[in-house]
Write a protein that holds these residues in place. Sequence first.
Motif, PDB file in Angstrom:
ATOM      1  N   ALA A 176      -5.201   4.805   4.773  1.00 38.54           N
ATOM      2  CA  ALA A 176      -5.271   3.365   4.515  1.00 38.54           C
ATOM      3  C   ALA A 176      -3.944   2.665   4.786  1.00 38.54           C
ATOM      4  O   ALA A 176      -3.809   1.472   4.491  1.00 38.54           O
ATOM      5  CB  ALA A 176      -5.705   3.121   3.064  1.00 38.54           C
ATOM      6  N   LEU A 177      -2.975   3.381   5.370  1.00 39.05           N
ATOM      7  CA  LEU A 177      -1.633   2.835   5.541  1.00 39.05           C
ATOM      8  C   LEU A 177      -1.308   2.580   7.010  1.00 39.05           C
ATOM      9  O   LEU A 177      -1.892   3.200   7.904  1.00 39.05           O
ATOM     10  CB  LEU A 177      -0.598   3.798   4.952  1.00 39.05           C
ATOM     11  CG  LEU A 177      -0.819   4.253   3.508  1.00 39.05           C
ATOM     12  CD1 LEU A 177       0.264   5.239   3.095  1.00 39.05           C
ATOM     13  CD2 LEU A 177      -0.848   3.052   2.565  1.00 39.05           C
ATOM     14  N   ASP A 178      -0.355   1.687   7.250  1.00 36.44           N
ATOM     15  CA  ASP A 178       0.127   1.441   8.606  1.00 36.44           C
ATOM     16  C   ASP A 178       0.803   2.694   9.148  1.00 36.44           C
ATOM     17  O   ASP A 178       1.292   3.542   8.388  1.00 36.44           O
ATOM     18  CB  ASP A 178       1.129   0.285   8.623  1.00 36.44           C
ATOM     19  CG  ASP A 178       0.480  -1.044   8.264  1.00 36.44           C
ATOM     20  OD1 ASP A 178      -0.752  -1.152   8.433  1.00 36.44           O
ATOM     21  OD2 ASP A 178       1.194  -1.951   7.801  1.00 36.44           O
ATOM     22  N   VAL A 179       0.863   2.779  10.475  1.00 38.92           N
ATOM     23  CA  VAL A 179       1.390   3.989  11.115  1.00 38.92           C
ATOM     24  C   VAL A 179       2.823   4.273  10.682  1.00 38.92           C
ATOM     25  O   VAL A 179       3.180   5.413  10.380  1.00 38.92           O
ATOM     26  CB  VAL A 179       1.297   3.862  12.645  1.00 38.92           C
ATOM     27  CG1 VAL A 179       1.975   5.055  13.319  1.00 38.92           C
ATOM     28  CG2 VAL A 179      -0.158   3.778  13.088  1.00 38.92           C
ATOM     29  N   SER A 180       3.674   3.255  10.645  1.00 37.01           N
ATOM     30  CA  SER A 180       5.074   3.472  10.268  1.00 37.01           C
ATOM     31  C   SER A 180       5.189   3.946   8.830  1.00 37.01           C
ATOM     32  O   SER A 180       6.042   4.786   8.500  1.00 37.01           O
ATOM     33  CB  SER A 180       5.883   2.188  10.470  1.00 37.01           C
ATOM     34  OG  SER A 180       5.351   1.145   9.667  1.00 37.01           O
ATOM     35  N   ILE A 181       4.318   3.424   7.960  1.00 36.74           N
ATOM     36  CA  ILE A 181       4.333   3.832   6.555  1.00 36.74           C
ATOM     37  C   ILE A 181       3.764   5.237   6.410  1.00 36.74           C
ATOM     38  O   ILE A 181       4.206   6.016   5.553  1.00 36.74           O
ATOM     39  CB  ILE A 181       3.544   2.832   5.693  1.00 36.74           C
ATOM     40  CG1 ILE A 181       4.061   1.416   5.907  1.00 36.74           C
ATOM     41  CG2 ILE A 181       3.627   3.214   4.228  1.00 36.74           C
ATOM     42  CD1 ILE A 181       5.524   1.243   5.580  1.00 36.74           C
ATOM     43  N   ASN A 208       6.660  12.378   5.346  1.00 38.99           N
ATOM     44  CA  ASN A 208       7.992  12.971   5.168  1.00 38.99           C
ATOM     45  C   ASN A 208       8.309  13.154   3.689  1.00 38.99           C
ATOM     46  O   ASN A 208       8.920  14.162   3.286  1.00 38.99           O
ATOM     47  CB  ASN A 208       9.051  12.101   5.840  1.00 38.99           C
ATOM     48  CG  ASN A 208       8.975  12.148   7.352  1.00 38.99           C
ATOM     49  OD1 ASN A 208       8.522  13.140   7.931  1.00 38.99           O
ATOM     50  ND2 ASN A 208       9.396  11.084   8.012  1.00 38.99           N
ATOM     51  N   LEU A 209       7.894  12.191   2.859  1.00 40.91           N
ATOM     52  CA  LEU A 209       8.099  12.317   1.416  1.00 40.91           C
ATOM     53  C   LEU A 209       7.350  13.529   0.874  1.00 40.91           C
ATOM     54  O   LEU A 209       7.913  14.332   0.111  1.00 40.91           O
ATOM     55  CB  LEU A 209       7.621  11.046   0.708  1.00 40.91           C
ATOM     56  CG  LEU A 209       7.558  11.109  -0.818  1.00 40.91           C
ATOM     57  CD1 LEU A 209       8.951  11.331  -1.406  1.00 40.91           C
ATOM     58  CD2 LEU A 209       6.917   9.841  -1.385  1.00 40.91           C
ATOM     59  N   MET A 210       6.091  13.687   1.273  1.00 41.14           N
ATOM     60  CA  MET A 210       5.307  14.814   0.794  1.00 41.14           C
ATOM     61  C   MET A 210       5.900  16.139   1.256  1.00 41.14           C
ATOM     62  O   MET A 210       5.919  17.119   0.506  1.00 41.14           O
ATOM     63  CB  MET A 210       3.861  14.677   1.269  1.00 41.14           C
ATOM     64  CG  MET A 210       3.117  13.506   0.650  1.00 41.14           C
ATOM     65  SD  MET A 210       1.380  13.417   1.154  1.00 41.14           S
ATOM     66  CE  MET A 210       0.742  14.898   0.345  1.00 41.14           C
ATOM     67  N   ASP A 211       6.405  16.168   2.471  1.00 39.75           N
ATOM     68  CA  ASP A 211       7.018  17.395   2.985  1.00 39.75           C
ATOM     69  C   ASP A 211       8.296  17.724   2.215  1.00 39.75           C
ATOM     70  O   ASP A 211       8.555  18.885   1.887  1.00 39.75           O
ATOM     71  CB  ASP A 211       7.302  17.239   4.476  1.00 39.75           C
ATOM     72  CG  ASP A 211       7.630  18.565   5.149  1.00 39.75           C
ATOM     73  OD1 ASP A 211       6.890  19.542   4.933  1.00 39.75           O
ATOM     74  OD2 ASP A 211       8.633  18.632   5.878  1.00 39.75           O
ATOM     75  N   ASP A 212       9.094  16.709   1.905  1.00 35.52           N
ATOM     76  CA  ASP A 212      10.320  16.929   1.125  1.00 35.52           C
ATOM     77  C   ASP A 212       9.989  17.440  -0.278  1.00 35.52           C
ATOM     78  O   ASP A 212      10.652  18.363  -0.787  1.00 35.52           O
ATOM     79  CB  ASP A 212      11.130  15.630   1.031  1.00 35.52           C
ATOM     80  CG  ASP A 212      11.722  15.206   2.360  1.00 35.52           C
ATOM     81  OD1 ASP A 212      11.824  16.066   3.264  1.00 35.52           O
ATOM     82  OD2 ASP A 212      12.060  14.010   2.505  1.00 35.52           O
ATOM     83  N   LEU A 213       8.983  16.862  -0.910  1.00 35.80           N
ATOM     84  CA  LEU A 213       8.597  17.300  -2.257  1.00 35.80           C
ATOM     85  C   LEU A 213       8.047  18.719  -2.237  1.00 35.80           C
ATOM     86  O   LEU A 213       8.284  19.505  -3.165  1.00 35.80           O
ATOM     87  CB  LEU A 213       7.557  16.344  -2.834  1.00 35.80           C
ATOM     88  CG  LEU A 213       8.043  14.929  -3.146  1.00 35.80           C
ATOM     89  CD1 LEU A 213       6.874  14.033  -3.532  1.00 35.80           C
ATOM     90  CD2 LEU A 213       9.096  14.947  -4.245  1.00 35.80           C
ATOM     91  N   LYS A 214       7.327  19.053  -1.177  1.00 38.05           N
ATOM     92  CA  LYS A 214       6.800  20.418  -1.051  1.00 38.05           C
ATOM     93  C   LYS A 214       7.934  21.433  -1.029  1.00 38.05           C
ATOM     94  O   LYS A 214       7.879  22.468  -1.702  1.00 38.05           O
ATOM     95  CB  LYS A 214       5.964  20.523   0.228  1.00 38.05           C
ATOM     96  CG  LYS A 214       5.510  21.937   0.547  1.00 38.05           C
ATOM     97  CD  LYS A 214       4.881  22.011   1.938  1.00 38.05           C
ATOM     98  CE  LYS A 214       4.607  23.447   2.344  1.00 38.05           C
ATOM     99  NZ  LYS A 214       4.045  23.554   3.707  1.00 38.05           N
ATOM    100  N   LYS A 215       8.967  21.146  -0.255  1.00 40.37           N
ATOM    101  CA  LYS A 215      10.100  22.064  -0.156  1.00 40.37           C
ATOM    102  C   LYS A 215      10.889  22.126  -1.460  1.00 40.37           C
ATOM    103  O   LYS A 215      11.335  23.194  -1.875  1.00 40.37           O
ATOM    104  CB  LYS A 215      11.007  21.632   0.996  1.00 40.37           C
ATOM    105  CG  LYS A 215      10.354  21.723   2.370  1.00 40.37           C
ATOM    106  CD  LYS A 215      11.236  21.124   3.450  1.00 40.37           C
ATOM    107  CE  LYS A 215      10.550  21.171   4.811  1.00 40.37           C
ATOM    108  NZ  LYS A 215      11.354  20.482   5.857  1.00 40.37           N
ATOM    109  N   GLY A 267       0.810  -1.217   0.000  1.00 41.30           N
ATOM    110  CA  GLY A 267       0.000   0.000   0.000  1.00 41.30           C
ATOM    111  C   GLY A 267       0.837   1.258   0.000  1.00 41.30           C
ATOM    112  O   GLY A 267       0.539   2.229  -0.714  1.00 41.30           O
ATOM    113  N   GLY A 268       1.898   1.275   0.802  1.00 41.77           N
ATOM    114  CA  GLY A 268       2.761   2.452   0.847  1.00 41.77           C
ATOM    115  C   GLY A 268       3.459   2.709  -0.474  1.00 41.77           C
ATOM    116  O   GLY A 268       3.587   3.856  -0.915  1.00 41.77           O
ATOM    117  N   GLN A 269       3.909   1.624  -1.122  1.00 39.42           N
ATOM    118  CA  GLN A 269       4.560   1.774  -2.429  1.00 39.42           C
ATOM    119  C   GLN A 269       3.561   2.247  -3.481  1.00 39.42           C
ATOM    120  O   GLN A 269       3.894   3.068  -4.335  1.00 39.42           O
ATOM    121  CB  GLN A 269       5.189   0.443  -2.844  1.00 39.42           C
ATOM    122  CG  GLN A 269       6.407   0.062  -2.011  1.00 39.42           C
ATOM    123  CD  GLN A 269       6.906  -1.333  -2.352  1.00 39.42           C
ATOM    124  OE1 GLN A 269       6.108  -2.269  -2.530  1.00 39.42           O
ATOM    125  NE2 GLN A 269       8.213  -1.486  -2.456  1.00 39.42           N
TER     126      GLN A 269
END
Length: 348
Positions: free
Chosen positions: A200-205, A211-218, A173-175
Motif C-alpha cells: 500500500a506504499l509508494d515505491v520510494s517508501i 531496509n528497516l525490516m532487514d536491519d531489524l532482522k539482523k 502511510g510509511g510512518q
Amino acid sequence: MSANQTQEENHTPTGNAKPLIRLEKVRKHFPIHKGFFNRKVGEVQAVTDIDLNIYAGETLGVVGESGCGKSTLGRSILQLLRPTSGHVFLDDVDLTTLNNSQLRPLRRDMQIVFQNPYSSLDPRMTIGDTVAEPLKVHNLHRGAALTQRVAELLDMVGLPRDAVRRYPHEFSGGQRQRVGIARAIALNPRFIVADEPVSALDVSIQAQILNLMDDLKKEFNLTYMFIAHNLSVVEYISDRVAVMYLGKIVEVAPAASLYKTPLHPYTKALLSSIPIPDPTVDLSQRVLLQGDLPSPSNPPSGCRFHTRCPYVIEKCRQEVPEGIEYLPGHTAYCHLVPEINNLPTSPA
C-alpha cells in the motif's frame, strides 16, 4: 518426516538443521452455508495440505496470485485462524493442540505486520498507546519503564519520540507502517509474518520499509515469513521463496535458484510477468497463462494448475504431484519437471 523435508534441511540458508516453524499437512477450509436452515453446502479450500519448514534467521518469501491462500496460511501459522486440520509446530510445540490461554505466552514469540497501515491502527489510540499495548497485555513494563521502552521502539523504527502523543491520522502511510513494525517487535518476537507490508506504499517508501525490516532482522535475529505480490520485492528481501497456487505450494527454492532456474510452469509464468524496462526485449517470449483462476470452492482434481498449464497430460488431471528436490534445496510439485527443464529424472 518426509524424505523431501530431510533433503530440504541439508540446504538451509542459515545452516540450521532444525526448523523454527514446521507445518505438516496444514489445511484451512471455510464452510459455505446457504438456505433458511443455514446448511453447509460446500467449503472454500483456502489452504490445502501444506508441508513447509521455516528456519531460524531466514526470510521466507511467499508469492502467488490474489486468492491463492498466502495470507490465510500466515494467519493459520499464528493461530489467528485455526487450521481445519494438520499441525503447526513452533520448535517442538504443536500450536494446533493448545487452547487460547495456553497460546497466550507463546504469542510473544510470534507477531504480525498487517498489509494496510491505514486500517491496522486504532484511530482512537495514540501512537504511544498502540506501541505500549502489547507490553501492557503481557505485563512486561509499567510506569517509567514502559515509557522508556516505547521511546526506544520508536527510535528503532525511525520515528520521533513526540509521536507518542499523536494519532495515526497525523502520519503518512510509511510512518504508520513503522508504527506497526514497532508494535510487532515490542515483545522481542522470534517469528514475524509480514503480510504484504509494503503493497500500500509508494515505491520510494517501500525501499525504506524493506531496509528497516532487514536491519531489524539482523539486529534481533528475526525470522520472517514475507508475503507479497511484487516479485522484485520478494527477490530483494528473501532467502528462500515458496510459490503458491490455489491453496497449495507448487515450488520452494532458494531465492537465487528460483529466479534463475524456475522449474514449475506456474513459476515460469509469474516470473515472465515481471515488467522489464527495456524496449528492445522480445515480449513474444513471455509465458501467457490461458483461462481464469479456478474457484477454491471447486478446485480441479489432480494438479490444481492443470487447467491452465501448457504442458498438461492426462496424469496431471488424475494424480496430485509430490514435491521432489530436483536441484539443491529446490523442490517442485509437478509431474513434468524433468521434461520441461531438460533435467535428469533422478532428484538432487
